[in-house]
Enzyme design. Structure first.
Site, PDB file in Angstrom:
ATOM      1  N   ASP A   1      62.475  21.887 104.998  1.00 40.98           N
ATOM      2  CA  ASP A   1      62.389  20.574 105.630  1.00 40.98           C
ATOM      3  C   ASP A   1      62.524  19.472 104.593  1.00 40.98           C
ATOM      4  OD1 ASP A   1      61.831  20.952 108.543  1.00 40.98           O
ATOM      5  OD2 ASP A   1      60.142  22.112 107.769  1.00 40.98           O
TER       6      ASP A   1
ATOM      7  N   LYS B   1      54.788  21.124  96.497  1.00 33.44           N
ATOM      8  CA  LYS B   1      55.850  22.129  96.543  1.00 33.44           C
ATOM      9  C   LYS B   1      56.501  22.330  95.175  1.00 33.44           C
ATOM     10  CE  LYS B   1      56.234  22.900 101.149  1.00 33.44           C
ATOM     11  NZ  LYS B   1      56.295  24.201 101.827  1.00 33.44           N
TER      12      LYS B   1
END
Length: 351
Positions: free
Chosen positions: A81, A49
């Site tokens: 998340d 990410k």
């Protein structure tokens, strides 16, 4: 994708993440090779990410500067998340703007604190990821904040496109690392589909009609891609129970990812949580060949699907796996929740 490569490959601290060979696993499965792309230490954030959210923030900062506006006045926001939010927070801190991160009630305190340590203002809301995303969108509209989401929807495509372009750096590295072991099968974990879309776009561009079999893997508790494939259109999946694989707990596919994955997926699989903890321990103890690997929960998804297929001869044949197959797995994250990771690693040995 080229613009993302040109920028990210020149960031301080950039280096390609390793591609591990797993000879013992390949022998067990009866295939030529299993390759594992290890994202556990990307830019010190512990997941792939880091490539996406931070790059999208950088593009927004450039746009702000080009318009003659002070980048420090820019406020970026997202729902997460954990891992995507860390990337956005890191990008905002690095470039001097402000990050407002929305998390849902099931996100761990450890992941919340990791984003706060990067200077983000973290807001927790009731419900699941989809609830946090809805709140983020509402607040951004009313406050004039810039949403940096890794999922797209009608009228919102430019920023998620940048996020996916950032993820394509991972695939660019892979293409340089394959040597003579170009994969015949790629098991790609899927949440909203951004990472898988970014990888497939790059592989598709390079391999064309020789594109390998692309197999999506998602939790049976959040199987939005399977629901969408069944409906032949992006379809919401109502999450009743959270999966241990927090990064895969997404109820809606990204429209951009759908446009890339729908025509390229050869198969779509779902897995349960049953194998997550045992596989984390096996990877951590180096029992698949090679060095021990720090693997977070989502990093086990492709491996679990491969091993489940090995136990099901009919599925093995359906996937087209043979003695000469070369399998690509993506280790999406390391110990991004250190407390949870350690508690799992302290569990019993399993072989």
């Amino acid at each position: 994708m080229q613009a993302a490569w040109d920028e990210i490959s020149n960031w301080p601290g950039y280096s390609p993440t390793p591609l591990h060979r797993m000879p013992d696993l390949a022998e067990h499965c009866g295939v030529r090779a299993v390759l594992y792309k290890d994202e556990s230490h990307r830019f010190g954030l512990g997941s792939f990410k880091a490539l996406g959210g931070a790059y999208a923030v950088a593009r927004l900062v450039k746009r702000q500067s080009a318009a003659g506006k002070d980048p420090s006045a820019l406020i970026v926001t997202t729902a997460t998340d954990g891992n995507h939010g860390r990337s956005v927070a890191w990008g905002a801190r690095r470039l001097g703007c402000t990050a407002k991160i929305f998390i849902h009630q099931h996100v761990s305190k450890s992941r919340e604190q990791a984003m706060q340590a990067l200077g983000a203002d973290v807001i927790r809301v009731d419900g699941n990821y989809d609830a946090s995303l809805a709140t983020c969108r509402n607040e951004a509209e009313s406050q004039g904040w810039e949403i940096v989401s890794d999922t797209s929807w009608t009228g919102y495509r430019e920023v998620p496109l940048r996020v996916m372009a950032g993820y394509s750096v991972l695939a660019r590295e892979l293409l340089a690392q394959f040597d003579d072991l170009r994969p015949s099968h790629a098991f790609l974990p899927v949440g909203v589909g951004g990472m898988a879309g970014g990888i497939v776009a790059s592989l598709w561009q390079e391999m064309g009609k020789q594109l390998c079999n692309i197999i999506s893997v998602e939790s049976d508790r959040a199987s939005c891609f399977q629901a969408s494939i069944a409906a032949n259109s992006p379809t919401k999946f109502d999450i009743a129970e959270e999966t241990l694989m927090a990064g895969l707990s997404c109820g809606e596919v990204s429209q951009l990812a759908w446009e890339i994955l729908q025509p390229t997926l050869s198969h779509s699989l779902t897995i349960t949580d049953e194998a997550v903890a045992p596989l984390m321990r096996l990877l951590g103890r180096g029992l698949f060949g090679g060095l021990p690997i720090e693997a977070g929960e989502c990093s086990t998804a492709g491996l679990a699907a491969l091993l489940a297929a090995k136990r099901d001869p009919e599925l093995w044949r359906e996937l087209g796996l043979r003695k000469d197959s070369i399998v690509l797995l993506i280790g999406t994250e390391g110990a991004t929740d250190p407390e949870l990771y350690q508690s799992i690693m302290n569990g019993p040995n399993t072989t």
